[in-house]
Enzyme design. Structure first.
Site, mmCIF file in Angstrom:
data_model
loop_
_atom_site.group_PDB
_atom_site.id
_atom_site.type_symbol
_atom_site.label_atom_id
_atom_site.label_comp_id
_atom_site.label_asym_id
_atom_site.label_seq_id
_atom_site.Cartn_x
_atom_site.Cartn_y
_atom_site.Cartn_z
ATOM 1 N N ARG A 190 0.814 -1.234 0.000
ATOM 2 C CA ARG A 190 0.000 0.000 0.000
ATOM 3 C C ARG A 190 0.840 1.273 0.000
ATOM 4 O O ARG A 190 0.346 2.346 0.297
ATOM 5 C CB ARG A 190 -0.970 0.020 1.213
ATOM 6 C CG ARG A 190 -1.967 -1.142 1.216
ATOM 7 C CD ARG A 190 -2.951 -0.979 0.049
ATOM 8 N NE ARG A 190 -3.989 -2.013 0.011
ATOM 9 C CZ ARG A 190 -3.923 -3.104 -0.744
ATOM 10 N NH1 ARG A 190 -2.854 -3.364 -1.491
ATOM 11 N NH2 ARG A 190 -4.921 -3.960 -0.769
ATOM 12 N N MET A 191 2.108 1.132 -0.338
ATOM 13 C CA MET A 191 2.978 2.315 -0.451
ATOM 14 C C MET A 191 2.945 2.793 -1.910
ATOM 15 O O MET A 191 3.941 2.763 -2.639
ATOM 16 C CB MET A 191 4.417 1.985 -0.007
ATOM 17 C CG MET A 191 4.549 1.780 1.482
ATOM 18 S SD MET A 191 4.231 3.335 2.379
ATOM 19 C CE MET A 191 2.644 2.990 3.095
#
Ligand code: FMN
Length: 217
Positions: A190-191
């Site tokens: 989720r970066m």
């Protein structure tokens, strides 16, 4: 609450400042071409959000029919809900969700009706039955049932059976002139990468040069 969807890891491929071209319209065209190459269904579809006079945001899908330095072109009924909202408040947000290739583009700006010659040119490029449909549907208005809708279409078809279909004056194009365009690329953990281009319209109507910044995911 039941969890929906698969939890996918979006991969390692990066979107870095050096990958991007300085002009976001050109960058958009590159990503649109990638979406087309990936065989995404209706890659030119986007969700357009307007704000009603009462401040109610409303969203719907429309099709992008052209993009250049003047903006993003789509066509619709000027008397539809979106058309009425735009006549009072031209501010819009537009989202292209190319999920299968982990790309999203968000555009903000104002949508203004294009000159009638541009609408005519687009109308004239459409298939006959699509032109007729523009006449036969009073978009966004109530209709009592499907039969009544089919009847309206049949009537319009027979009216224009052996003739060219002129463009109804209540149907035509809008061009979204952007002031913010965000490119989002899904990444691991989720970066995600988010790169935003922004500019400001000045009092004389001209725009400041595009600036770029990275946002946290
Ligand atoms: C894939 C897709 C493409 C669409 N393209 C358009 C379009 O280009 N123009 C349009 O007026 N409506 C289009 N529609 C229908 C709109 O989503 C919407 O129902 C219609 O424009 C009425 O919206 P409104 O009542 O908010 O004005 C499309 C719908 C879908 C699902």
């Amino acid at each position: 609450m039941e969890s929906l969807g698969r939890h996918e890891d979006y991969g390692q491929e990066a979107l870095t400042e050096t990958h991007l071209v300085a002009d976001p319209i050109e960058q958009f065209k590159l990503w649109l071409a990638e979406a087309e190459a990936a065989d995404i269904y209706e890659p030119n579809a986007f969700v357009l959000s307007t704000v009603s006079l009462e401040g109610q945001p409303r969203s719907r899908t429309v099709l992008l029919k052209g993009v250049d330095q003047n903006g993003f072109f789509f066509a619709t009924n000027y008397l539809s809900r979106k058309g009425q909202a735009l006549s009072k408040n031209p501010k819009v947000s537009a989202v292209f969700g190319w999920y299968s290739i982990y790309h999203q583009v968000i555009i903000e700006g104002v949508a203004r009706a294009v000159p009638s010659e541009d609408s005519d040119e687009y109308h004239n490029s459409r298939p006959h039955d699509s032109q007729v449909a523009a006449w036969s549907s009073h978009q966004s208005q109530f209709i009592e049932n499907r039969d009544a809708l089919d009847k309206q279409f049949e009537e319009a078809l027979s009216k224009f059976e052996n003739s060219d279909v002129p463009r109804p004056d209540y149907w035509g194009g809008y061009r979204i002139v952007p002031t913010r365009i965000e490119f989002w690329k899904g990444r691991s953990n989720r970066m995600h990468d988010r790169i935003e281009y922004f500019r400001t319209q000045q009092a004389d109507g001209s725009f400041t040069p595009w600036e770029i910044q990275r946002l946290q995911p």
